[in-house]
Design an enzyme around this catalytic site. Structure first.
Site, PDB file in Angstrom:
ATOM      1  CE  LYS A 196       5.232   2.708   0.505  1.00 58.03           C
ATOM      2  NZ  LYS A 196       5.863   1.816  -0.485  1.00 58.03           N
TER       3      LYS A 196
ATOM      4  N   PRO B 285       0.827  -1.203   0.000  1.00 58.53           N
ATOM      5  CG  PRO B 285      -0.130  -1.133   2.120  1.00 58.53           C
ATOM      6  CD  PRO B 285       0.624  -2.027   1.181  1.00 58.53           C
ATOM      7  CD  GLU B 286       1.986   3.718  -4.455  1.00 50.93           C
ATOM      8  OE1 GLU B 286       2.344   4.909  -4.511  1.00 50.93           O
ATOM      9  OE2 GLU B 286       1.981   2.967  -5.444  1.00 50.93           O
TER      10      GLU B 286
ATOM     11  NE  ARG C 235       7.733  -3.055  -7.049  1.00 52.38           N
ATOM     12  CZ  ARG C 235       6.926  -2.392  -6.213  1.00 52.38           C
ATOM     13  NH1 ARG C 235       7.436  -1.700  -5.211  1.00 52.38           N
ATOM     14  NH2 ARG C 235       5.624  -2.421  -6.375  1.00 52.38           N
TER      15      ARG C 235
END
Ligand SMILES: [Zn+2]
Length: 272
Positions: free
Chosen positions: A55, A5-6, A259
């Site tokens: 986060k 999650p961001e 990524r």
């Protein structure tokens, strides 16, 4: 969208948990058992506040305890109405208030910390574009100027800027016309300001909407943000090979900092 999650998700969780539980005693337990000792120290305490930084989540209790949570890749909160079902055996933490019960499973970090440890965790984090702290844009700029790595890699480095994940890094760089491979320290002051402002506004929109939407409605042929279909809510993320929504050039995808990143090399010109 999958993956870690961001920041907007953590900010929403902090807000929801504060609204649901703060100001009254909370029954705290660890159904799975791995957090049993910590839960016993929180059980019956009043939750004073919940804050997110990047986060990370920090829960402050009236007995002086501080709970630190990091969801990692698979951590999940589940919120039940007042009559909660029996907890899943995987629930490391259950917090039961008068109105709701919140279970947490799969998190990377669930620990009680002392204020010095919390401060150490936070001092390793870069500025969070959701926190509206005076001077944070300057700190963001300082962090970029110290780094020769590509800006697309630096945006995922939580010590440079906190809360940005793979979706927002690609979308913010597209929105500001900055090529992901450019060295972070090559960005000029206007680009740094534009990038910080864009990250702040994209994350705030994410908090508001509860999903990541970065496209302007007109760019996908609809009139309002709420009408943007899920499949069309971003400009570049996971759209490698597809046509740029702005200029029709094919989008390019490559690996950056482990990524996949996608960019339009027409709209985001590489330059010195
Ligand atoms: Zn383009």
């Amino acid at each position: 969208m999958h993956g870690m999650p961001e920041g907007h998700t953590l900010h929403r969780l902090a807000r929801e948990h504060r609204a649901a539980l703060a100001g009254a005693p909370v029954v705290v337990s660890s159904p799975q058992g791995r957090f049993a000792a910590g839960a016993a120290r929180l059980d019956g305490a009043v939750l004073d506040d919940v804050e997110s930084h990047g986060k990370h989540l920090f829960y402050r209790w009236d007995n002086g305890e501080l709970l630190h949570v990091h969801l990692g890749l698979v951590g999940t909160f589940t919120t039940h109405a007042s009559t909660a079902p029996p907890p899943s055996p995987a629930a490391r933490l259950r917090m039961a208030g008068e109105r709701v019960t919140i279970d947490l499973a799969g998190a990377m970090i669930v620990e009680l910390v002392d204020p010095a440890h919390a401060e150490a965790v936070r001092s390793r984090l870069g500025p969070d574009p959701l926190r509206r702290r005076r001077g944070d844009r300057g700190r963001f700029g300082d962090n970029l100027r110290r780094r020769a790595a590509p800006i697309g890699a630096v945006l995922l480095d939580q010590s440079a800027v906190a809360g940005i994940g793979n979706v927002y890094r690609a979308e913010a760089l597209f929105a500001t016309g900055i090529h992901p491979d450019r060295p972070a320290r090559s960005l000029d002051d206007d680009e740094v300001s534009a990038l910080w402002g864009t990250l702040s506004s994209l994350l705030r929109a994410g908090v508001r909407d509860g999903r990541i939407v970065t496209v302007a409605p007109a760019d996908v042929g609809v009139r309002s943000r709420a009408r943007i279909p899920d499949a069309e809510r971003v400009y570049v993320y996971r759209r490698g090979g597809a046509a740029c929504r702005r200029c029709d050039a094919p989008l390019r995808a490559w690996t950056l900092a482990g990524r996949t990143i996608t960019a339009c090399e027409a709209c985001q010109a590489p330059r010195a």
